[in-house]
Design an enzyme around this catalytic site. Structure first.
Site, PDB file in Angstrom:
ATOM      1  N   HIS A   1      39.568  -3.298  28.567  1.00  0.00           N
ATOM      2  CA  HIS A   1      39.099  -1.941  28.901  1.00  0.00           C
ATOM      3  C   HIS A   1      40.008  -0.891  28.246  1.00  0.00           C
ATOM      4  O   HIS A   1      39.530   0.058  27.626  1.00  0.00           O
ATOM      5  CB  HIS A   1      39.152  -1.698  30.415  1.00  0.00           C
ATOM      6  CG  HIS A   1      38.206  -2.522  31.234  1.00  0.00           C
ATOM      7  ND1 HIS A   1      38.607  -3.198  32.364  1.00  0.00           N
ATOM      8  CD2 HIS A   1      36.872  -2.742  31.113  1.00  0.00           C
ATOM      9  CE1 HIS A   1      37.554  -3.798  32.905  1.00  0.00           C
ATOM     10  NE2 HIS A   1      36.498  -3.547  32.173  1.00  0.00           N
TER      11      HIS A   1
ATOM     12  N   ARG B   1      31.795  -7.457  24.068  1.00  0.00           N
ATOM     13  CA  ARG B   1      32.750  -8.537  23.831  1.00  0.00           C
ATOM     14  C   ARG B   1      32.167  -9.593  22.915  1.00  0.00           C
ATOM     15  O   ARG B   1      32.797 -10.087  22.016  1.00  0.00           O
ATOM     16  CB  ARG B   1      33.113  -9.216  25.158  1.00  0.00           C
ATOM     17  CG  ARG B   1      34.021  -8.399  25.989  1.00  0.00           C
ATOM     18  CD  ARG B   1      34.046  -8.889  27.393  1.00  0.00           C
ATOM     19  NE  ARG B   1      32.827  -8.497  28.080  1.00  0.00           N
ATOM     20  CZ  ARG B   1      32.726  -8.417  29.394  1.00  0.00           C
ATOM     21  NH1 ARG B   1      33.736  -8.743  30.153  1.00  0.00           N
ATOM     22  NH2 ARG B   1      31.609  -8.041  29.946  1.00  0.00           N
TER      23      ARG B   1
ATOM     24  N   SER C   1      36.958  -8.693  34.211  1.00  0.00           N
ATOM     25  CA  SER C   1      37.659  -8.499  35.486  1.00  0.00           C
ATOM     26  C   SER C   1      37.479  -9.736  36.368  1.00  0.00           C
ATOM     27  O   SER C   1      38.405 -10.160  37.054  1.00  0.00           O
ATOM     28  CB  SER C   1      37.118  -7.273  36.216  1.00  0.00           C
ATOM     29  OG  SER C   1      37.354  -6.115  35.455  1.00  0.00           O
TER      30      SER C   1
ATOM     31  N   LYS D   1      28.986  -4.497  45.744  1.00  0.00           N
ATOM     32  CA  LYS D   1      29.460  -5.659  44.994  1.00  0.00           C
ATOM     33  C   LYS D   1      30.674  -6.314  45.647  1.00  0.00           C
ATOM     34  O   LYS D   1      31.252  -7.236  45.073  1.00  0.00           O
ATOM     35  CB  LYS D   1      29.873  -5.203  43.582  1.00  0.00           C
ATOM     36  CG  LYS D   1      28.852  -5.465  42.482  1.00  0.00           C
ATOM     37  CD  LYS D   1      29.504  -5.243  41.129  1.00  0.00           C
ATOM     38  CE  LYS D   1      28.603  -5.464  39.950  1.00  0.00           C
ATOM     39  NZ  LYS D   1      29.305  -5.141  38.675  1.00  0.00           N
TER      40      LYS D   1
HETATM   41  P1  ADP Z   1      30.439  -3.347  34.548  1.00  0.00           P
HETATM   42  O1  ADP Z   1      30.558  -3.692  35.992  1.00  0.00           O
HETATM   43  O2  ADP Z   1      29.632  -2.113  34.262  1.00  0.00           O
HETATM   44  O3  ADP Z   1      30.129  -4.469  33.614  1.00  0.00           O
HETATM   45  P2  ADP Z   1      33.183  -3.542  33.765  1.00  0.00           P
HETATM   46  O4  ADP Z   1      34.249  -2.916  34.560  1.00  0.00           O
HETATM   47  O5  ADP Z   1      33.083  -5.026  33.760  1.00  0.00           O
HETATM   48  O6  ADP Z   1      31.869  -2.844  34.209  1.00  0.00           O
HETATM   49  O7  ADP Z   1      33.254  -3.063  32.268  1.00  0.00           O
HETATM   50  C1  ADP Z   1      33.276  -1.708  31.923  1.00  0.00           C
HETATM   51  C2  ADP Z   1      33.075  -1.566  30.430  1.00  0.00           C
HETATM   52  O8  ADP Z   1      34.091  -2.243  29.735  1.00  0.00           O
HETATM   53  C3  ADP Z   1      31.779  -2.157  29.904  1.00  0.00           C
HETATM   54  O9  ADP Z   1      31.349  -1.377  28.831  1.00  0.00           O
HETATM   55  C4  ADP Z   1      32.175  -3.514  29.440  1.00  0.00           C
HETATM   56  O10 ADP Z   1      31.308  -4.005  28.446  1.00  0.00           O
HETATM   57  C5  ADP Z   1      33.527  -3.207  28.867  1.00  0.00           C
HETATM   58  N1  ADP Z   1      34.396  -4.366  28.822  1.00  0.00           N
HETATM   59  C6  ADP Z   1      34.649  -5.245  29.798  1.00  0.00           C
HETATM   60  N2  ADP Z   1      35.509  -6.190  29.385  1.00  0.00           N
HETATM   61  C7  ADP Z   1      35.803  -5.887  28.105  1.00  0.00           C
HETATM   62  C8  ADP Z   1      36.634  -6.489  27.102  1.00  0.00           C
HETATM   63  N3  ADP Z   1      37.313  -7.601  27.322  1.00  0.00           N
HETATM   64  N4  ADP Z   1      36.700  -5.886  25.923  1.00  0.00           N
HETATM   65  C9  ADP Z   1      35.984  -4.779  25.675  1.00  0.00           C
HETATM   66  N5  ADP Z   1      35.190  -4.160  26.548  1.00  0.00           N
HETATM   67  C10 ADP Z   1      35.091  -4.704  27.754  1.00  0.00           C
END
Ligand code: ADP
Length: 162
Positions: free
Chosen positions: A18, A91, A129, A42
């Site tokens: 992130h 990703r 996450s 969630k």
């Molecule tokens: P959501 O619950 O909307 O999927 P996340 O917190 O998992 O939210 O992710 C927020 C943003 O960060 C999304 O755009 C997701 O694609 C991106 N993201 C999550 N993990 C990664 C990563 N390892 N590298 C790049 N972007 C990521």
């Protein structure tokens, strides 16, 4: 008009993938908003206030980045703050279908909004996450994948005060 990038997500918790995306946005936009979704449905590990506070500490050195929470439709929130650009991280190909649907739905709901996709550094491209929490709770070493501050909070939340 300023070009503001909104990076929406659950960030439960934020990890280095992130942060890599947020950092990549900085030279491209006038400002970046990390928008934390209030998704109590969630059953998150961290409350939205805790998630916002953690991210605020991490982005404190960057005065062009701010952290907010939102609930409801992303496009409504974007209208409220006068932003038009959503940045999402991609990703792997497996993210594509869901992200494509989301982008199309957001375009339908708010035609002013454009979604931009960015890719993280290769070493963070497998991070989520969910995996971070899973690996940590099973005793895995996740140093280097999350900031130290997040590691500390995870330890306190999952292992409790010792
Ligand atoms: P959501 O619950 O909307 O999927 P996340 O917190 O998992 O939210 O992710 C927020 C943003 O960060 C999304 O755009 C997701 O694609 C991106 N993201 C999550 N993990 C990664 C990563 N390892 N590298 C790049 N972007 C990521």
């Amino acid at each position: 008009m300023k070009r503001i990038a909104v990076c929406p997500g659950s960030f439960d918790p934020i990890h280095n993938g992130h942060l890599d995306i947020v950092e990549r946005c900085r030279p491209l936009f006038d400002g970046v908003v990390v928008a934390v979704l209030q998704n109590e449905g969630k059953a998150p590990l961290f409350s939205v206030e805790e998630r916002v506070a953690m991210i605020e500490e991490l982005v404190a050195p960057w005065d062009d980045v701010r952290v907010e929470s939102f609930s409801g439709l992303l496009v409504h929130y974007m209208d409220e703050i006068g932003a038009r650009i959503v940045v999402r991280g991609l990703r792997a190909v497996s993210d594509f279908e869901y992200e494509f649907q989301m982008a199309m739905m957001n375009r339908h709901l708010g035609p002013r909004v454009e979604t931009v996709f960015m890719t993280p550094r290769e070493e963070f491209s497998f991070l989520s996450s969910r995996l971070v929490k899973e690996a940590f709770s099973l005793g895995g070493d996740i140093r280097g994948l999350v900031p130290d501050l997040v590691l500390e909070r995870l330890d306190r939340r999952i292992n409790g005060e010792r």
